[in-house]
Scaffold this motif. Sequence first.
Motif, mmCIF file in Angstrom:
data_model
loop_
_atom_site.group_PDB
_atom_site.id
_atom_site.type_symbol
_atom_site.label_atom_id
_atom_site.label_comp_id
_atom_site.label_asym_id
_atom_site.label_seq_id
_atom_site.Cartn_x
_atom_site.Cartn_y
_atom_site.Cartn_z
ATOM 1 N N MET A 183 13.594 -4.431 -9.378
ATOM 2 C CA MET A 183 12.265 -4.658 -8.842
ATOM 3 C C MET A 183 11.611 -3.321 -8.541
ATOM 4 S SD MET A 183 11.047 -6.644 -5.472
ATOM 5 C CE MET A 183 10.692 -5.511 -4.173
ATOM 6 N N ASN A 184 10.350 -3.263 -8.789
ATOM 7 C CA ASN A 184 9.585 -2.061 -8.491
ATOM 8 C C ASN A 184 8.618 -2.383 -7.349
ATOM 9 O OD1 ASN A 184 8.086 0.256 -8.458
ATOM 10 N ND2 ASN A 184 7.529 0.195 -10.613
ATOM 11 N N LEU A 185 8.843 -1.776 -6.208
ATOM 12 C CA LEU A 185 7.981 -2.047 -5.050
ATOM 13 C C LEU A 185 6.550 -1.583 -5.268
ATOM 14 C CD1 LEU A 185 10.041 -1.362 -1.806
ATOM 15 C CD2 LEU A 185 9.279 -3.532 -2.724
ATOM 16 N N ARG A 186 6.313 -0.739 -6.257
ATOM 17 C CA ARG A 186 4.947 -0.295 -6.543
ATOM 18 C C ARG A 186 4.081 -1.444 -7.053
ATOM 19 N NH1 ARG A 186 4.119 4.625 -5.394
ATOM 20 N NH2 ARG A 186 5.687 6.240 -5.604
ATOM 21 N N GLU A 187 4.696 -2.472 -7.601
ATOM 22 C CA GLU A 187 3.956 -3.631 -8.114
ATOM 23 C C GLU A 187 3.680 -4.667 -7.035
ATOM 24 O OE1 GLU A 187 6.371 -5.113 -11.273
ATOM 25 O OE2 GLU A 187 5.987 -3.377 -12.556
ATOM 26 N N ILE A 188 4.269 -4.506 -5.868
ATOM 27 C CA ILE A 188 4.064 -5.430 -4.754
ATOM 28 C C ILE A 188 3.085 -4.769 -3.789
ATOM 29 C CG2 ILE A 188 5.147 -6.761 -2.909
ATOM 30 C CD1 ILE A 188 6.095 -7.525 -5.733
ATOM 31 N N ILE A 189 2.028 -5.501 -3.436
ATOM 32 C CA ILE A 189 1.001 -4.908 -2.586
ATOM 33 C C ILE A 189 0.715 -5.782 -1.371
ATOM 34 C CG2 ILE A 189 -0.103 -3.659 -4.484
ATOM 35 C CD1 ILE A 189 -2.283 -5.806 -4.496
ATOM 36 N N SER A 190 0.180 -5.113 -0.362
ATOM 37 C CA SER A 190 -0.337 -5.765 0.826
ATOM 38 C C SER A 190 -1.850 -5.550 0.809
ATOM 39 C CB SER A 190 0.281 -5.126 2.072
ATOM 40 O OG SER A 190 -0.363 -5.602 3.231
ATOM 41 N N ILE A 191 -2.599 -6.578 1.166
ATOM 42 C CA ILE A 191 -4.050 -6.477 1.205
ATOM 43 C C ILE A 191 -4.491 -6.630 2.646
ATOM 44 C CG2 ILE A 191 -6.221 -7.438 0.372
ATOM 45 C CD1 ILE A 191 -4.586 -8.634 -1.990
ATOM 46 N N THR A 192 -5.162 -5.616 3.162
ATOM 47 C CA THR A 192 -5.612 -5.637 4.549
ATOM 48 C C THR A 192 -6.519 -6.842 4.781
ATOM 49 O OG1 THR A 192 -5.490 -3.236 4.671
ATOM 50 C CG2 THR A 192 -6.839 -4.327 6.330
ATOM 51 N N GLY A 193 -6.218 -7.576 5.843
ATOM 52 C CA GLY A 193 -7.015 -8.739 6.209
ATOM 53 C C GLY A 193 -6.556 -10.031 5.566
ATOM 54 N N ARG A 194 -5.560 -9.958 4.672
ATOM 55 C CA ARG A 194 -5.033 -11.163 4.035
ATOM 56 C C ARG A 194 -3.547 -11.256 4.302
ATOM 57 N NH1 ARG A 194 -8.097 -11.478 -1.800
ATOM 58 N NH2 ARG A 194 -10.164 -11.060 -0.970
ATOM 59 N N PRO A 195 -3.073 -12.429 4.692
ATOM 60 C CA PRO A 195 -1.649 -12.571 4.983
ATOM 61 C C PRO A 195 -0.809 -12.546 3.709
ATOM 62 C CG PRO A 195 -2.728 -14.689 5.105
ATOM 63 C CD PRO A 195 -3.807 -13.664 4.878
ATOM 64 N N GLY A 196 0.442 -12.191 3.851
ATOM 65 C CA GLY A 196 1.372 -12.253 2.742
ATOM 66 C C GLY A 196 1.425 -11.006 1.896
ATOM 67 N N LEU A 197 2.175 -11.116 0.822
ATOM 68 C CA LEU A 197 2.333 -10.045 -0.152
ATOM 69 C C LEU A 197 1.933 -10.564 -1.518
ATOM 70 C CD1 LEU A 197 5.794 -8.543 0.893
ATOM 71 C CD2 LEU A 197 3.526 -7.562 1.300
#
Length: 145
Positions: free
Chosen positions: A1-15
């Motif tokens: 898995m590449n953590l660079r492909e997983i993002i967090s969006i400010t103001g939105r829950p989850g990943l």
Amino acid sequence: MNLREIISITGRPGLYKLVSQGNAMLIVENLTDKKRMPVGQRDKIVSLGDIAMYTEGDDLPLGEILDRVYARYDGNQIDVKAAVKAGTLRDLFAEIVENYDRDRVYPTDIKKLFTWYNILVGAGYDKFTPDAPAQEETAGENPAE
């Protein structure tokens, strides 16, 4: 898995997993419900691969911390609500990263880390750092020949 492909969006829950890039927008997929949506330029996004946490020494990349959490909890999810209620977030985190900077890592940071861990494990992830590339055997070879 590449953590660079997983993002967090400010103001939105989850990943979210990065699916595609278009003109001035990204297409992401929620790791929990698998719904896809566009993310525009105004949204602040952060790749999990770019995150590190403060320690008394060098900062520790998020992937390494997630691997430690996974090993500590044998791949099981963490009851974050119970830890928050009992006030034990810092103690739990200290079991995983003994030398974390207690002045700059807040309980909210630890709660977010544990919540992200639960989301990732729930989505089937079990390895968070890339494997080191295998070193090729070159003994006995002479490149000049």
